[in-house]
Design an enzyme around this catalytic site. Structure first.
Site, PDB file in Angstrom:
ATOM      1  CB  SER A  52      -0.174  16.915  -4.030  1.00  0.00           C
ATOM      2  OG  SER A  52      -0.029  17.499  -2.757  1.00  0.00           O
ATOM      3  CB  THR A 112       3.002  10.459   1.031  1.00  0.00           C
ATOM      4  OG1 THR A 112       4.378  10.404   1.407  1.00  0.00           O
ATOM      5  CG2 THR A 112       2.216  11.182   2.116  1.00  0.00           C
ATOM      6  N   GLY A 113       3.098   8.715  -1.517  1.00  0.00           N
ATOM      7  CA  GLY A 113       3.879   8.103  -2.585  1.00  0.00           C
ATOM      8  C   GLY A 113       3.033   7.148  -3.408  1.00  0.00           C
ATOM      9  NE  ARG A 148      -4.265   5.604  -8.501  1.00  0.00           N
ATOM     10  CZ  ARG A 148      -3.623   6.215  -7.521  1.00  0.00           C
ATOM     11  NH1 ARG A 148      -4.129   7.270  -6.925  1.00  0.00           N
ATOM     12  NH2 ARG A 148      -2.444   5.770  -7.119  1.00  0.00           N
ATOM     13  CB  VAL A 149      -9.768   4.358  -5.434  1.00  0.00           C
ATOM     14  CG1 VAL A 149      -9.588   4.509  -3.936  1.00  0.00           C
ATOM     15  CG2 VAL A 149     -11.116   4.930  -5.867  1.00  0.00           C
ATOM     16  N   GLY A 150      -6.579   5.468  -4.996  1.00  0.00           N
ATOM     17  CA  GLY A 150      -5.266   5.121  -4.467  1.00  0.00           C
ATOM     18  C   GLY A 150      -5.361   4.520  -3.070  1.00  0.00           C
ATOM     19  CG  ASP A 151      -1.880   4.974  -0.691  1.00  0.00           C
ATOM     20  OD1 ASP A 151      -2.049   5.793  -1.616  1.00  0.00           O
ATOM     21  OD2 ASP A 151      -1.034   5.160   0.213  1.00  0.00           O
ATOM     22  N   GLY A 204       0.684   4.855  -4.440  1.00  0.00           N
ATOM     23  CA  GLY A 204      -0.394   4.204  -3.711  1.00  0.00           C
ATOM     24  C   GLY A 204      -0.576   2.741  -4.059  1.00  0.00           C
ATOM     25  CB  THR A 224      -4.238  12.165  -1.908  1.00  0.00           C
ATOM     26  OG1 THR A 224      -3.360  12.343  -3.024  1.00  0.00           O
ATOM     27  CG2 THR A 224      -5.170  11.011  -2.224  1.00  0.00           C
ATOM     28  CB  THR A 258      -0.632  11.799  -0.225  1.00  0.00           C
ATOM     29  OG1 THR A 258      -0.891  11.178  -1.472  1.00  0.00           O
ATOM     30  CG2 THR A 258      -1.602  11.281   0.813  1.00  0.00           C
TER      31      THR A 258
HETATM   32  N1  GLY Z   1      -0.613   7.947  -2.300  1.00  0.00           N
HETATM   33  C1  GLY Z   1      -1.556   8.636  -3.049  1.00  0.00           C
HETATM   34  C2  GLY Z   1      -2.019   7.915  -4.234  1.00  0.00           C
HETATM   35  O1  GLY Z   1      -1.334   7.062  -4.757  1.00  0.00           O
HETATM   36  O2  GLY Z   1      -3.128   8.196  -4.668  1.00  0.00           O
END
Ligand code: GLY
Length: 380
Positions: A75, A284-285, A261-264, A287, A251, A233
């Site tokens: 991950s 985490t989780g 794609r960019v997460g949180d 995003g 992450t 993450t």
């Molecule tokens: N929390 C990590 C993501 O969604 O990329």
């Protein structure tokens, strides 16, 4: 109700939790996924480093480096699950409390320690976020080695996913596309991409999470065809004996994501935030949900208003659920199909964690030895 005996005059907790009464240095991290040693190893190393006088932000980065380096953690970092093209794109950010300064990288390829690159963005530049080729160029320029981030396992997982699932897995089904009235629709837009068969709508509903094990809290879950999916993450927040704060989140992001794609995790205020006057938090989780609600900044502000870390994390989970309006995100019993776990530490050392769905946990270190903390939750 304020309690004058509590540092900062924080109110008495509405919802007592194990970390409420802790005072003094503390490191909290996500209890990372299938590799249960990673959260504990991270907090123990970071705690040792803050005890030895390192800045909390640096301690957090070096703590999560252990997870980035672990080929078995799919991950984060080396061996993370790739995007739909089979390319591993990493996101990370860190924030230093005393300077109130952040550094971040997103969609970084071929560099195994994005958290360390983020720390160098903070240290060496006047910028906050570098992305894609620019982030890689910066990393190479300051001496990070370029390497293939795939392990045999991550490559095999992608090949299996590609063999079995629809390549358009991250697009909504035709009946889920949100239609705004004219004239929003751009005439120049082409037809929707061809959707082949294979991807189950349940797998898509939570961005690929199995309905029975939605991928929150760094967990890797198996989809109905047995392929691993993850939003996995690692977040780490720390406060030292001088009550200075720092944090880091890193992450490989959502498995099989659309390229770019960019997460949180690399977004300050979303996947992490710290304010040296109040506390530090991270997520985490899923995003996308954390971005929509700026979860981590909201938690720090909630602690400033007097909520305990656990209460603030629970409130942030509730804010997400209350602001999620697409039916595909809930099952027939109105239970979310996705999860997010938040982690927080307050300036005085109180700490806490909460998840949308039961099953999240954190690793905490307050005395050199890691302990496991079950996250509070909204739904069984
Ligand atoms: N929390 C990590 C993501 O969604 O990329």
């Amino acid at each position: 109700m304020t309690d004058a005996s509590r540092p900062g005059g924080f109110p008495a907790p509405i919802h007592p939790a194990p970390g409420d009464n802790h005072r003094g240095p503390c490191v909290i991290a996500s209890g990372n996924g299938l590799k249960d040693y990673n959260g504990p190893n991270t907090v123990e190393l970071a705690f040792k480093l803050i005890t030895d006088g390192h800045r909390p932000v640096e301690a957090c980065v070096r703590g999560v480096n252990l997870v980035e380096d672990d080929p078995e953690d799919m991950s984060v970092g080396y061996g993370g699950l790739p995007n739909e093209d089979g390319v591993i794109q990493l996101d990370a950010a860190c924030m230093d409390g005393p300077l109130h300064k952040a550094g971040a990288v997103a969609a970084l390829e071929d560099i195994k320690n994005p958290a360390s690159v983020a720390l160098e963005v903070l240290r060496r530049t006047d910028h906050v976020l570098l992305v894609g080729p620019g982030a890689k160029k910066f990393a190479l320029r300051i001496g990070f080695p370029e390497q293939d981030l795939h392990t045999e396992a991550s490559r095999k997982a992608w090949l299996d996913w590609r063999a079995n699932l629809n390549r358009e897995d991250k697009w909504l089904d035709a009946d889920q596309i949100i239609n705004f009235p004219e004239p929003w629709r751009q005439q120049s837009m082409g037809p929707p991409p061809h959707r082949g068969g294979g991807g189950s709508s349940e797998a898509r509903a939570g961005g690929g999470a199995s309905p029975s094990h939605p991928s929150g809290a760094g967990h890797i879950s198996l989809d109905p065809l047995g392929n691993p999916h993850t939003y996995g993450t690692i977040h780490c927040s720390a406060v030292n004996k001088d009550t200075d704060l720092g944090c880091c989140t890193t992450t490989s992001g959502l498995a099989w994501k659309l390229p770019g794609r960019v997460g949180d995790s690399p977004l300050i205020g979303a996947g992490l935030y710290c304010d040296n006057a109040t506390g530090s938090a991270g997520a985490t989780g899923r995003g996308e949900s954390v971005i929509h609600t700026l979860g981590s900044a909201w938690i720090v502000h909630a602690m400033e208003r007097g909520l305990t870390p656990t209460e603030a994390c629970l409130e942030a989970c509730k804010r997400i659920v209350d602001r999620t309006h697409e039916p595909r995100m809930f099952d027939d019993n109105k239970r979310p199909r996705f999860s997010v776990t938040f982690y927080a530490v307050r300036k005085d050392g109180a700490y806490g964690s909460a998840s949308i769905l039961k099953g999240g946990h954190a690793a905490v270190c307050t005395d050199g030895k890691a302990q496991r903390l079950e996250s509070e939750f909204l739904y069984e």
